[in-house]
Write a protein that holds these residues in place. Sequence first.
Motif, mmCIF file in Angstrom:
data_model
loop_
_atom_site.group_PDB
_atom_site.id
_atom_site.type_symbol
_atom_site.label_atom_id
_atom_site.label_comp_id
_atom_site.label_asym_id
_atom_site.label_seq_id
_atom_site.Cartn_x
_atom_site.Cartn_y
_atom_site.Cartn_z
ATOM 1 N N MET A 154 0.842 -1.191 0.000
ATOM 2 C CA MET A 154 0.000 0.000 0.000
ATOM 3 C C MET A 154 0.881 1.247 0.000
ATOM 4 O O MET A 154 1.733 1.422 0.857
ATOM 5 C CB MET A 154 -0.904 0.004 1.233
ATOM 6 N N LEU A 159 -5.465 7.775 -0.475
ATOM 7 C CA LEU A 159 -6.281 7.742 0.740
ATOM 8 C C LEU A 159 -5.463 7.866 2.027
ATOM 9 O O LEU A 159 -5.873 8.598 2.938
ATOM 10 C CB LEU A 159 -7.114 6.460 0.767
ATOM 11 N N LEU A 209 -12.879 2.331 2.660
ATOM 12 C CA LEU A 209 -12.600 2.306 1.223
ATOM 13 C C LEU A 209 -11.189 1.798 0.940
ATOM 14 O O LEU A 209 -10.962 1.055 -0.031
ATOM 15 C CB LEU A 209 -12.777 3.713 0.642
ATOM 16 N N GLU A 210 -10.246 2.193 1.776
ATOM 17 C CA GLU A 210 -8.865 1.728 1.607
ATOM 18 C C GLU A 210 -8.777 0.213 1.766
ATOM 19 O O GLU A 210 -8.113 -0.473 0.969
ATOM 20 C CB GLU A 210 -7.959 2.412 2.631
ATOM 21 N N TYR A 211 -9.461 -0.331 2.766
ATOM 22 C CA TYR A 211 -9.445 -1.773 2.977
ATOM 23 C C TYR A 211 -10.115 -2.508 1.815
ATOM 24 O O TYR A 211 -9.636 -3.567 1.380
ATOM 25 C CB TYR A 211 -10.157 -2.119 4.283
ATOM 26 N N MET A 212 -11.215 -1.967 1.310
ATOM 27 C CA MET A 212 -11.881 -2.581 0.170
ATOM 28 C C MET A 212 -10.956 -2.597 -1.048
ATOM 29 O O MET A 212 -10.864 -3.599 -1.774
ATOM 30 C CB MET A 212 -13.177 -1.830 -0.143
ATOM 31 N N HIS A 213 -10.264 -1.487 -1.265
ATOM 32 C CA HIS A 213 -9.321 -1.408 -2.375
ATOM 33 C C HIS A 213 -8.180 -2.411 -2.191
ATOM 34 O O HIS A 213 -7.767 -3.088 -3.148
ATOM 35 C CB HIS A 213 -8.764 0.009 -2.473
ATOM 36 N N ALA A 214 -7.681 -2.528 -0.942
ATOM 37 C CA ALA A 214 -6.578 -3.449 -0.675
ATOM 38 C C ALA A 214 -6.986 -4.892 -0.931
ATOM 39 O O ALA A 214 -6.238 -5.667 -1.541
ATOM 40 C CB ALA A 214 -6.094 -3.278 0.763
ATOM 41 N N TYR A 215 -8.182 -5.280 -0.482
ATOM 42 C CA TYR A 215 -8.644 -6.659 -0.631
ATOM 43 C C TYR A 215 -9.008 -6.992 -2.080
ATOM 44 O O TYR A 215 -8.625 -8.042 -2.604
ATOM 45 C CB TYR A 215 -9.856 -6.899 0.275
ATOM 46 N N GLN A 216 -9.739 -6.085 -2.727
ATOM 47 C CA GLN A 216 -10.287 -6.403 -4.041
ATOM 48 C C GLN A 216 -9.308 -6.157 -5.179
ATOM 49 O O GLN A 216 -9.271 -6.920 -6.146
ATOM 50 C CB GLN A 216 -11.563 -5.574 -4.266
ATOM 51 N N ASP A 217 -8.517 -5.103 -5.074
ATOM 52 C CA ASP A 217 -7.674 -4.699 -6.191
ATOM 53 C C ASP A 217 -6.197 -5.036 -6.009
ATOM 54 O O ASP A 217 -5.474 -5.215 -6.988
ATOM 55 C CB ASP A 217 -7.810 -3.192 -6.439
ATOM 56 N N MET A 218 -5.720 -5.075 -4.750
ATOM 57 C CA MET A 218 -4.295 -5.258 -4.496
ATOM 58 C C MET A 218 -3.970 -6.651 -3.962
ATOM 59 O O MET A 218 -2.794 -6.990 -3.824
ATOM 60 C CB MET A 218 -3.804 -4.199 -3.498
#
Length: 293
Positions: A154, A159, A209-218
């Motif tokens: 990250m 964010l 939102l950061e956690y969602m991005h980390a799980y889904q996209d990263m």
Amino acid sequence: MSNHSDKYYVPAQSPWPIVGAFSLFLIALGAGTTVAKIHQSGDPGWGKIVLIIGIISVLLMMFGWFRDQVKESMSGMYNAQLGRSYRQGMIWFIFSEVMFFCAFFGALFYARILSVPWLGGADNNAMTHEVLWPAFEVIWPLIKTPDGTETTAMGWGGLPLINTLILLASSVTLHYAHVGLEKNKRTQLTLLLAATVAFGCVFLGLQVLEYMHAYQDMDLKLDSGIYGNTFYLLTGFHGMHVTMGTLFLIVMLLRVMKGHFSPDNHFAFQAASWYWHFVDVVWLGLFIFVYII
């Protein structure tokens, strides 16, 4: 604090301490079970229900305990001696929280400064390198696990940077809200305290939102090796503390709107302010050591 009484006030027996202890037990049990079952089968099972019950119980406990404390304070039951006890208690509480985060920062530094170089063969640990992880590369963040699973680190921009600016701004608004209280400027106090609460809520929303991005996209998850572990433990526990701090400030805002506190009698507000500034300082450490360095 009222100085009319020379006697130390002893409150009546309260159910809230045992309710709080049992609620925290339910949270620990529910969270541990949920994580274990998700890792095993992808289904949280009954752990999720226990976790939710524990969280609701904690909120009810906080509401009831705050209500009783407010009633006692507004009834003039407290004196200067009890006021000093409250201050000492809050100082020790924040000290315990400092030690709590020091443990997690210590785990992060141990992994980065000692464990990772050892796995790479540093300090005459060539056999450790060859036996445990022959193809290991000494880098941080450690985005590759021994089984070959790779994730993405990250970055500090976006964010995380926005959230840092939000928390810094919230410290400023809370400070000047406190100044407004000390100068008996109720409008300044109310507006800036409301702005601080809003900043706290926005911070939490952006962290989701950061956690969602980390799980889904990263593909950055809690089981993504030591980096994923330390990232979520540090930022997750900090997010929990921001949630608690925001709840404290909401209670203070409601009390301010009801006309509570005066320039000479506002320790509850001061305690919430101390806690919020502590949370902000911890985030600065997180932002530097977890996101940037």
